[in-house]
Design an enzyme around this catalytic site. Structure first.
Site, PDB file in Angstrom:
ATOM      1  N   TYR A  30     -22.563 -30.072 -26.412  1.00 16.29           N
ATOM      2  CA  TYR A  30     -23.954 -29.607 -26.465  1.00 16.29           C
ATOM      3  C   TYR A  30     -24.118 -28.651 -27.640  1.00 16.29           C
ATOM      4  O   TYR A  30     -23.261 -27.794 -27.887  1.00 16.29           O
ATOM      5  CB  TYR A  30     -24.335 -28.888 -25.172  1.00 16.29           C
ATOM      6  CG  TYR A  30     -25.745 -28.321 -25.183  1.00 16.29           C
ATOM      7  CD1 TYR A  30     -26.817 -29.075 -24.722  1.00 16.29           C
ATOM      8  CD2 TYR A  30     -26.005 -27.048 -25.686  1.00 16.29           C
ATOM      9  CE1 TYR A  30     -28.115 -28.580 -24.756  1.00 16.29           C
ATOM     10  CE2 TYR A  30     -27.299 -26.539 -25.731  1.00 16.29           C
ATOM     11  CZ  TYR A  30     -28.351 -27.310 -25.257  1.00 16.29           C
ATOM     12  OH  TYR A  30     -29.636 -26.811 -25.300  1.00 16.29           O
ATOM     13  N   GLU A  72     -32.319 -29.320 -30.596  1.00 14.63           N
ATOM     14  CA  GLU A  72     -31.338 -29.537 -29.535  1.00 14.63           C
ATOM     15  C   GLU A  72     -30.664 -30.891 -29.726  1.00 14.63           C
ATOM     16  O   GLU A  72     -31.331 -31.912 -29.872  1.00 14.63           O
ATOM     17  CB  GLU A  72     -32.005 -29.488 -28.161  1.00 14.63           C
ATOM     18  CG  GLU A  72     -31.004 -29.622 -27.011  1.00 14.63           C
ATOM     19  CD  GLU A  72     -31.679 -29.594 -25.650  1.00 14.63           C
ATOM     20  OE1 GLU A  72     -31.318 -28.736 -24.827  1.00 14.63           O
ATOM     21  OE2 GLU A  72     -32.578 -30.435 -25.415  1.00 14.63           O
TER      22      GLU A  72
END
Length: 397
Positions: A119, A207
């Site tokens: 992530y 993101e």
């Protein structure tokens, strides 16, 4: 302002970020041609909506066991068939709410062999007024869930704008993610690319979930979600051109055309207020008296009669609104202008729900006179608390 995944990947690719080859389609008959232009042997078919959780989502009235908004295909024909199944249907995810969003675009891209999922995000840290990196080994999961259950697996740090991004920032992320060998060098380069794109395009959020280590040992952006500072869009005509108005709430879209600060909510009491702070206080006191606000609406300090009229029309267009509270504290904003706008709007669209008006400040007596002589069925309020109590009582019966 948000954009679709395929647009985000095209933008990041232009900066040199590693992303898979893909094609976006808006019509079912385009899907087979688009899939045929990719190498395979695995294709990924993705619904394009402005919401996360697509893979875990479901389509309304879907067949039992039907897959969500991200599907794998092992042939061009299968990829085309999966795209046809999704186009035009409504996808429901944890971020869309029960209403879901209609899928008007499909992105078909080459599949990737995945060794690890990671992530990564860049955000504006408002506490320090700096850009913040967020990284975790727990890719593919909701970062909120990771933060709640295993916060030690999240690395967060900010970048000093005086120096900007430096190689040691990238190495810090690489080591936190457990990268080795050439992957460390790749990470240093990739973080620099993303930081540059973030700054140059005035992003609010970038993101990547997941950032993957491929089965060949290289880094690749498997998904990308970008959000931009709406106040800076005037500097980026290329970004403004990517706006998809079909993904936006029609009321919020109408408000933006009149420079109204409007956000739709799920409550039953519509609010028209001048000033963001007073609007927040109005929403809070509505909740205090046992109801929920239907919107945040700041008409601003220099609103005209026409602007107020449009604001009122936007509020009344919401079927969830069972009552309206107008709360104006006139400083720069004049109470008589607000009153004229409200009267004009009611005469144009009608008034089917209770209306409570609280006016105070500049030209307040003139504003009250306009309301009182309008012939409208308006409930007057002496102060904010009184106004909130009266509108909640009127709505609750």
């Amino acid at each position: 302002m948000n954009i679709h995944e395929y647009q985000a990947k095209a933008l990041l690719r232009s900066y040199g970020a590693p992303v898979s080859e893909g094609r976006a389609v808006t019509r079912a008959e385009e899907a087979k041609t688009a899939a045929g232009e990719l190498d395979g042997p695995l294709w990924v078919v993705k619904a394009q909506i402005h919401a996360g959780g697509r893979g875990k989502g479901h389509f309304k009235e879907a067949d039992a066991g039907e897959k969500g908004g991200v599907r794998l295909a092992k042939s061009v024909e299968e990829a085309a068939e999966e795209a046809k199944k999704m186009l035009g249907r409504t996808l429901v995810t944890h971020q869309t709410g029960p209403a879901g969003k209609q899928v008007n675009r499909i992105y078909i891209e080459d599949g990737s062999g995945i060794e690890r999922e990671l992530y990564l995000a860049l955000l504006v840290d408002r506490a320090s007024s700096r850009i913040s990196f967020v990284a975790s080994t727990e890719g593919g999961m909701d970062i909120e869930e990771v933060a709640a259950s295993t916060p030690e697996k999240i690395l967060t740090f900010t970048v000093d704008p005086a120096t900007g991004y430096q190689a040691f920032h990238g190495r810090r992320i690489a080591f936190a993610l457990g990268l080795e060998g050439k992957q460390v060098k790749e990470c240093v380069s990739l973080m620099g690319i993303l930081y540059k794109a973030f700054v140059e395009k005035d992003m609010e959020m970038l993101e990547i979930n997941p950032l993957i280590v491929t089965d060949g040992g290289s880094l690749k952006l498997l998904d990308a979600k970008l959000g931009f500072d709406s106040n800076a869009i005037y500097r980026h005509a290329d970004i403004a051109a990517l706006r998809d108005e079909t993904e936006e709430d029609p009321k919020e879209l109408a408000a933006s055309k009149y420079d109204l600060n409007y956000i739709a909510l799920d409550g039953e009491i519509g609010c028209m207020v001048n000033g963001a702070g007073l609007a927040m206080a109005t929403m809070d006191i509505i909740k205090l008296y046992g109801a929920e606000p239907a919107n945040f609406l700041d008409v601003g300090g220099g609103a005209t009669k026409e602007k107020v009229t449009e604001a009122f029309k936007i509020i009344t267009s919401d079927d969830n609104v069972k009552g309206i509270l107008v709360n104006i504290f006139g400083g720069i904003m004049r109470c008589d202008v607000i009153a004229e706008g409200v009267v004009a709007a009611v005469k144009e669209v009608g008034l089917q729900v209770p209306l409570v008006v609280r006016l105070e400040g500049t030209n307040v007596e003139k504003g009250k006179e306009i309301i009182n002589t309008s012939g409208l069925n308006v409930i007057a309020a002496d102060n904010l608390s009184d106004g909130a109590e009266k509108i909640v009582k009127a709505v609750k019966g």
